[in-house]
Design an enzyme around this catalytic site. Structure first.
Site, PDB file in Angstrom:
ATOM      1  N   HIS A  84     -32.409   1.191 -46.930  1.00 34.85           N
ATOM      2  CA  HIS A  84     -31.028   0.708 -46.296  1.00 34.85           C
ATOM      3  C   HIS A  84     -29.792   0.948 -47.454  1.00 34.85           C
ATOM      4  O   HIS A  84     -28.607   0.996 -46.885  1.00 34.85           O
ATOM      5  CB  HIS A  84     -31.171  -0.917 -46.107  1.00 34.85           C
ATOM      6  N   HIS A 242     -32.005   1.013 -35.718  1.00 31.96           N
ATOM      7  CA  HIS A 242     -32.714   0.807 -37.112  1.00 31.96           C
ATOM      8  C   HIS A 242     -33.495   1.979 -37.672  1.00 31.96           C
ATOM      9  O   HIS A 242     -33.245   2.189 -38.823  1.00 31.96           O
ATOM     10  CB  HIS A 242     -33.359  -0.514 -37.179  1.00 31.96           C
ATOM     11  N   ASP A 246     -33.056   4.145 -41.215  1.00 30.87           N
ATOM     12  CA  ASP A 246     -33.905   4.430 -41.974  1.00 30.87           C
ATOM     13  C   ASP A 246     -34.081   5.978 -42.359  1.00 30.87           C
ATOM     14  O   ASP A 246     -34.138   6.427 -43.566  1.00 30.87           O
ATOM     15  CB  ASP A 246     -35.422   3.920 -41.524  1.00 30.87           C
ATOM     16  N   HIS A 269     -40.772   6.547 -42.434  1.00 35.12           N
ATOM     17  CA  HIS A 269     -40.508   6.763 -43.807  1.00 35.12           C
ATOM     18  C   HIS A 269     -41.427   8.205 -44.393  1.00 35.12           C
ATOM     19  O   HIS A 269     -40.907   9.300 -44.685  1.00 35.12           O
ATOM     20  CB  HIS A 269     -40.867   5.607 -44.722  1.00 35.12           C
TER      21      HIS A 269
END
Length: 309
Positions: A84, A242, A246, A269
């Site tokens: 973030h 969101h 990321d 991720h």
């Protein structure tokens, strides 16, 4: 910011600090951001078993991507949950910052990038004399992993096209396509919070994770497939926003902003990091360009790009 700011590297004008808890460790942590010279990049100063260590925010330093992006040495000095913060630096166009951190995890704050945005804008952004460098995508680079995929494609600007697909009706299938600039980042992405499922919480706690997770910093979906946070969602499609946040943070670890389009389906991720490594390993897939006025004119209006690391 003046138009030529996008051609030049930047730093912050003054020191600024934030404190909170780590979402996984549950421990208090403070971070202090200081101005840095051109070509410094983003560098974390943290304490390791044998003293102070500098960890550069680059894909080569990524040690884990299971639940968050972790930089450094898992057995020694490392800093977790950087995504973030890294997204904020890329989104606002801040290239060079020294970050002192007194723990091993960036504070989760409210689960989004909003408070990082507020702090760094309070510090101010300063243009440096050195030219900014970009990674221009020259050809498609794609990664398939089961039912997920990610790819980079040539594009005249910096674009993210992210799609997610969850079985729960609280999320379902959502997609977001944006051309990234500082204003779009602030308005469309920065406030989107991390999310999780109540059914996973006990398992994560037993494994020593999510110890700092709460309704104050996460959107939580209950066993009845409903969002249990009293205030509800900040955006109707907060979940894909969101995931885009990321992705911006993970790709900031390229070391320079890219000129191209990043697309992903059911990503995370690990997929983001693996796709970035694949791109950078193929030297025929990109070139490094400086953000001179001549380059910007080639890129057109979409080249009002706020960052590179």
């Amino acid at each position: 910011m003046g138009a030529d700011l996008y051609d030049h590297q930047t730093t912050i004008k003054s020191r600024v600090s934030l404190s909170g808890i780590g979402v996984h460790s549950g421990k208090p942590v403070s971070v202090h951001f200081s101005p840095a010279d051109a070509d410094t990049g983003i560098v974390f100063h943290c304490q390791g078993p044998n003293g102070a260590v500098d960890i550069r925010a680059l894909i080569a330093e990524v040690a884990a991507t299971d639940l968050a992006t972790v930089l450094g040495d898992l057995a020694g000095a490392h800093v977790a949950t950087v995504e973030h913060l890294m997204a904020t630096l890329l989104g606002l166009g801040i290239d060079n910052v020294a970050i002192d951190i007194d723990g091993r995890e960036v504070p989760i704050l409210d689960g989004s990038a909003a408070l990082f945005v507020d702090a760094l804008e309070q510090a101010g952004i300063e243009r440096l004399s050195a030219k900014r460098r970009y990674i221009r995508i020259l050809k498609p680079v794609r990664l398939d992993n089961g039912g997920s995929w990610a790819e980079f494609r040539p594009y005249e600007g910096t674009r993210f096209e992210v799609e997610i697909d969850f079985e729960t009706p609280a999320i379902g299938r959502q997609s977001l396509a944006i051309d990234l600039d500082a204003e779009t980042f602030r308005r469309e992405i920065a406030r989107a919070r991390t999310f999780g499922f109540m059914k996973d919480v006990e398992r994560l706690w037993a494994a020593g994770y999510a110890l700092g997770s709460s309704l104050e910093n996460s959107v939580v979906i209950g066993d009845d497939h409903r969002v249990i946070n009293m205030e509800g969602l900040r955006y109707p499609d907060e979940f894909v926003r969101h995931k885009t946040l990321d992705a911006v943070g993970d790709l900031a670890l390229a070391g320079s902003r890219f000129i191209g389009c990043f697309r992903s389906y059911r990503g995370g991720h690990k997929l983001n990091a693996t796709a970035l490594r694949r791109l950078l390993a193929d030297h025929s897939a990109y070139q490094i360009v400086e953000g001179s006025g001549r380059e910007r004119s080639r890129l057109g209006a979409s080249a009002h790009l706020p960052s590179s690391h």
